[in-house]
Scaffold this motif. Structure first.
Motif, short mmCIF file in Angstrom:
data_model
loop_
_atom_site.label_atom_id
_atom_site.label_comp_id
_atom_site.label_asym_id
_atom_site.label_seq_id
_atom_site.Cartn_x
_atom_site.Cartn_y
_atom_site.Cartn_z
N TYR A 82 16.20 8.30 27.48
CA TYR A 82 17.00 7.86 26.33
C TYR A 82 16.86 8.81 25.13
N GLU A 85 19.69 9.46 22.45
CA GLU A 85 19.97 8.49 21.39
C GLU A 85 19.16 8.84 20.14
N ARG A 125 26.11 12.06 21.59
CA ARG A 125 26.60 10.71 21.87
C ARG A 125 27.06 10.61 23.33
N GLY A 129 25.45 8.34 26.34
CA GLY A 129 26.24 7.45 27.18
C GLY A 129 26.05 7.73 28.66
N ARG A 132 22.72 6.34 29.83
CA ARG A 132 22.79 4.89 30.03
C ARG A 132 23.56 4.55 31.30
N TYR A 153 23.72 -4.48 30.85
CA TYR A 153 23.51 -4.06 29.46
C TYR A 153 23.52 -2.54 29.33
N GLU A 154 23.06 -1.83 30.38
CA GLU A 154 23.10 -0.37 30.34
C GLU A 154 24.55 0.12 30.36
N GLU A 156 27.12 -1.55 29.38
CA GLU A 156 27.72 -1.95 28.11
C GLU A 156 27.42 -0.92 27.02
N LYS A 157 26.16 -0.46 26.97
CA LYS A 157 25.79 0.57 26.00
C LYS A 157 26.49 1.89 26.31
N ASN A 160 29.99 1.74 25.02
CA ASN A 160 30.05 1.85 23.56
C ASN A 160 29.78 3.28 23.09
N LEU A 161 28.90 3.99 23.79
CA LEU A 161 28.56 5.36 23.40
C LEU A 161 29.62 6.36 23.85
N SER A 168 32.61 3.06 33.41
CA SER A 168 31.58 2.20 32.82
C SER A 168 31.99 0.74 32.77
#
Length: 378
Positions: A82, A85, A125, A129, A132, A153-154, A156-157, A160-161, A168
Motif C-alpha cells: 500500500y 497511498e 493514485r 488503485g 488495491r 473493500y479492496e 471498492e478502494k 475509487n482510486l 474493479s
C-alpha cells in the motif's frame, strides 16, 4: 492607576502571543511545517506586509516540501503493497501547499514558484488503485467468505482510486456475492385455527423485520417463498417454533374488608341537634387476572453441515387485569375510591386471539434484538 497599567500590560502581552501564534512562527519552531505554511499564508492574506509571516513562509515551505519528498522516497523504497497511498498522500499535501500560496499575492513575493506534482500525483493514485485491485484478486482467490468480504473493500478502494482500471466494479460485485450469507427464514407453524390471524400478524412483523434489515450488507434474509422463487441455495436456515403457549389462564381473587367510621351523623334529636355514631360496611374486592404466555424457540442451522450454530429461547407474558367491588352495610363507611369501585362492573376480557398477540410483543422485541446482535458484525 497601577491596576490600569497592569491591565494594559496584559492586553499588550495577549496581542503579542496571539500575533506570534497566527504568523506561523511557533508551528515552525515545533517542526509542524505544513501548519506553519498555512498560518503564515492566512496571516499574509489579511496583513500582506506582516514581516514575521514574510520571514516564516519561505523557510516553512522549503522544510515542508523537503519533508514530504523525503517521505515519498522512503515509501517508494519499502515493500509495503500500500506504499503508493502514502506517496499519493504526500503529493496531495505538496500540491495543497502550492494552491494555498498561489491564492495569496503577498506570499508569491517570497515563494514565487511553489512546486506542484500533478502528473506524479495521478501516477501514484493509479498505482495505489492497481495495488488495491491486485490485493482484491489475491483475497478473492482464497475462496473463503471472510477473504471475499475483505476483497470487496479492496475492489471498492481500487474503484475509487482508479475508476477506469480493468473491471474493479465487476470484481467488487463478484466479491460481494461470494461474501454474502444467505439465510432462509422458515415460517412459524401454529397448529390452531383459533389463533391463525394473530399468528399471521406475528409472522408479518418478522417478515417486515427481515425484509428491512440493512445493518450488515453481507447478510440477506429470504422467506421460503422468495428462496423458492429465486432458486436460492441458503447458507443457513432460521426456524421459529413455539415450544409451548397458554392463552387465557384465569385467576379471580376476592378480598373482604370490614370497614367502620366514627363520628358520622346518624340522626338528630327533637331539638334538631345531630346525633353522631359509628357506621359499618363489609367491602368485597374482586381482582381478575387473565395470563397468557409462550416460549419461542429460534434455531439457526448451517445448511451444508446441518449443525446448529445458534439456538435461543424467548419468553413472553401478558396479563390482563380487571377489578371491581361490592358492599353490604352503610355506604358512608366507604371512602370515595372504594365507593367508585363498587360502581364498576366486571368487564369482558379481550378475545383469545388478542391475548395471543399481546404476549408475542415482548417475544418479537427479544427476537429482533438477538438477530441484529448476531448478524450485525457477521
Amino acid at each position: 492607576m497601577k491596576n490600569i497599567s497592569r491591565l494594559r500590560y496584559f492586553i499588550y502581552l495577549s496581542f503579542i502571543i496571539i500575533a506570534g501564534c497566527t504568523t506561523g512562527k511557533k508551528a515552525l519552531q515545533k517542526g509542524d511545517y505544513d501548519a506553519a505554511v498555512s498560518k503564515a499564508v492566512s496571516r499574509l492574506q489579511s496583513s500582506p506586509k506582516n514581516s514575521e509571516s514574510l520571514g516564516v513562509l519561505p523557510t516553512a515551505y522549503n522544510f515542508a516540501l523537503q519533508d514530504h519528498l523525503r517521505k515519498i522516497d522512503e515509501a517508494k523504497a519499502t515493500s509495503d503493497i500500500y506504499k503508493w497511498e502514502t506517496v499519493m498522500y504526500n503529493y496531495q499535501k505538496i500540491n495543497q501547499l502550492a494552491d494555498e500560496i498561489n491564492s495569496c499575492p503577498a506570499c508569491l513575493t517570497v515563494v514565487p514558484a511553489p512546486s506542484k506534482y500533478v502528473s506524479e500525483l495521478a501516477e501514484s493514485r493509479l498505482s495505489a488503485g492497481v495495488a488495491r485491485y491486485n490485493s482484491g484478486i489475491r483475497l478473492l482467490n482464497l475462496n473463503t467468505r471472510p477473504s471475499a468480504k475483505n476483497a470487496y473493500y479492496e475492489f471498492e478502494k481500487a474503484k475509487n482510486l482508479a475508476p477506469d482500471y480493468k473491471d474493479s466494479e465487476a470484481k467488487m460485485d463478484d466479491a460481494y456475492w461470494a461474501a454474502v450469507t444467505r439465510i432462509v427464514v422458515q415460517p412459524i407453524i401454529i397448529n390452531s385455527s383459533y389463533y391463525k390471524l394473530s399468528g399471521d400478524y406475528f409472522q408479518q412483523q418478522i417478515d417486515n423485520f427481515i425484509s428491512n434489515y440493512s445493518r450488515n450488507k453481507f447478510v440477506i434474509f429470504y422467506s421460503e417463498q422468495q428462496a423458492t422463487k429465486q432458486k436460492i441455495v441458503p447458507d443457513q436456515m432460521l426456524s421459529l417454533n413455539f415450544d409451548d403457549f397458554v392463552v387465557g389462564q384465569t385467576y379471580v381473587k376476592e378480598r373482604v374488608e370490614r370497614l367502620k367510621r366514627d363520628s358520622i351523623v346518624i340522626g338528630e334529636t327533637r331539638e334538631r341537634k345531630p346525633v353522631y355514631g359509628t357506621v359499618k360496611a363489609t367491602l368485597s374486592i374482586f381482582e381478575k387476572n387473565i395470563s397468557s404466555s409462550g416460549l419461542l424457540d429460534m434455531t439457526i442451522t448451517d445448511w451444508q453441515s446441518k449443525k446448529i450454530v445458534r439456538q435461543q429461547k424467548f419468553p413472553g407474558t401478558y396479563v390482563w387485569r380487571d377489578s371491581w367491588a361490592s358492599y353490604k352495610g352503610d355506604d358512608r363507611a366507604l371512602s370515595k375510591q372504594q365507593l367508585a369501585m363498587t360502581r364498576r362492573r366486571e368487564v369482558a376480557p379481550p378475545p383469545p386471539d388478542v391475548l395471543f398477540l399481546e404476549f408475542t410483543k415482548p417475544i418479537y422485541s427479544q427476537l429482533a434484538g438477538d438477530i441484529s446482535y448476531y448478524y450485525n458484525n457477521y
